[in-house]
Design an enzyme around this catalytic site. Structure first.
Site, PDB file in Angstrom:
ATOM      1  N   GLY A  46       0.814  -1.168  -0.095  1.00  0.00           N
ATOM      2  CA  GLY A  46      -0.143   0.015  -0.136  1.00  0.00           C
ATOM      3  C   GLY A  46       0.854   1.360  -0.164  1.00  0.00           C
ATOM      4  N   GLN A  51       3.252   9.901   1.386  1.00  0.00           N
ATOM      5  CA  GLN A  51       4.523   9.108   1.347  1.00  0.00           C
ATOM      6  C   GLN A  51       5.434  10.022   0.246  1.00  0.00           C
ATOM      7  OE1 GLN A  51       2.622   4.872   2.116  1.00  0.00           O
ATOM      8  NE2 GLN A  51       4.544   5.064   3.166  1.00  0.00           N
ATOM      9  N   CYS A  88       6.698  -0.237   7.205  1.00  0.00           N
ATOM     10  CA  CYS A  88       6.477   0.927   6.450  1.00  0.00           C
ATOM     11  C   CYS A  88       7.595   1.476   5.632  1.00  0.00           C
ATOM     12  CB  CYS A  88       5.895   1.836   7.399  1.00  0.00           C
ATOM     13  SG  CYS A  88       5.389   3.399   6.516  1.00  0.00           S
ATOM     14  N   LEU A  89       7.289   1.546   4.466  1.00  0.00           N
ATOM     15  CA  LEU A  89       8.251   2.125   3.184  1.00  0.00           C
ATOM     16  C   LEU A  89       8.769   3.188   3.905  1.00  0.00           C
ATOM     17  CD1 LEU A  89       6.360   1.479  -0.049  1.00  0.00           C
ATOM     18  CD2 LEU A  89       8.205   0.063   1.051  1.00  0.00           C
ATOM     19  N   HIS A 130      -3.763   1.230   8.212  1.00  0.00           N
ATOM     20  CA  HIS A 130      -2.371   1.948   8.043  1.00  0.00           C
ATOM     21  C   HIS A 130      -2.373   3.080   7.180  1.00  0.00           C
ATOM     22  CE1 HIS A 130       2.045   1.118   7.883  1.00  0.00           C
ATOM     23  NE2 HIS A 130       2.001   1.788   6.983  1.00  0.00           N
ATOM     24  N   GLU A 131      -2.931   2.900   5.900  1.00  0.00           N
ATOM     25  CA  GLU A 131      -2.523   3.786   4.613  1.00  0.00           C
ATOM     26  C   GLU A 131      -3.413   5.163   4.921  1.00  0.00           C
ATOM     27  OE1 GLU A 131      -0.400   3.590   2.719  1.00  0.00           O
ATOM     28  OE2 GLU A 131       0.022   1.311   3.326  1.00  0.00           O
ATOM     29  N   HIS A 134      -1.794   7.428   7.453  1.00  0.00           N
ATOM     30  CA  HIS A 134      -0.679   8.153   6.752  1.00  0.00           C
ATOM     31  C   HIS A 134      -1.478   9.757   6.304  1.00  0.00           C
ATOM     32  CE1 HIS A 134       2.998   6.261   6.254  1.00  0.00           C
ATOM     33  NE2 HIS A 134       2.445   5.089   5.867  1.00  0.00           N
TER      34      HIS A 134
HETATM   35 ZN    ZN Z   1       3.179   3.197   5.941  1.00  0.00          ZN
END
Ligand code: ZN
Length: 153
Positions: A46, A51, A88-89, A130-131, A134
């Site tokens: 995701g 991000q 997480c990226l 999670h997304e 963000h």
């Molecule tokens: Zn993340």
């Protein structure tokens, strides 16, 4: 399509609240396509627009059913509880244990501007929560019971 660089902590854009999308114009559609490309390139499940430094309420994800996008997503219902591992990226090289709702119903717009509601349990529910976090500047590490560096006990 283009691949963006994924921002990493402590970049302040990751801590900012994203604004709703007002019109789904070509710029937004291009953003969605580029986010999907970036997500696959980074090997993520995701990605949220902040991000890649864009403070708009757009998320993309692929939980095994092909790429999906949600514009202005909102959790309209949640129930139950699950505890599991997340990474997480934007917080590279870490993982942590996070408590989330077991099931969520999310409403948003698709790329045609149609209102869609999406129901997810377990991993799907986790990715959506999670997304969407963000979009409000919240990282998984804020909610984690513990966070560890990968490859260490
Ligand atoms: Zn993340």
């Amino acid at each position: 399509m283009a691949v963006y660089q994924v921002l990493e902590v402590p970049d302040q854009l990751l801590r900012s609240r994203a604004k709703p999308v007002k019109n789904i114009n070509n710029g937004v559609l291009r953003l969605v396509d580029n986010m999907i490309e970036t997500m696959y390139e980074a090997d993520g499940v995701g990605l949220a627009a902040p991000q890649i430094g864009v403070l708009r309420r757009v998320i993309v994800f692929d939980i095994g059913q092909g790429p999906m996008e949600l514009i202005n997503p909102e959790i309209i219902h949640q129930e139950g509880e699950q505890v599991g591992l997340e990474g997480c990226l934007s917080v590279p090289g870490t993982h942590g244990q996070v408590k989330r709702a077991h099931r969520v119903v999310v409403q948003g717009l698709n790329r045609q501007g149609e209102s869609v509601s999406l129901e997810g349990e377990e991993l799907t529910a986790r990715v959506l929560q999670h997304e969407i976090d963000h979009l409000d500047g919240i990282l998984y590490t804020d909610r984690a019971e513990w966070v560890k560096r990968n490859g260490r006990k």
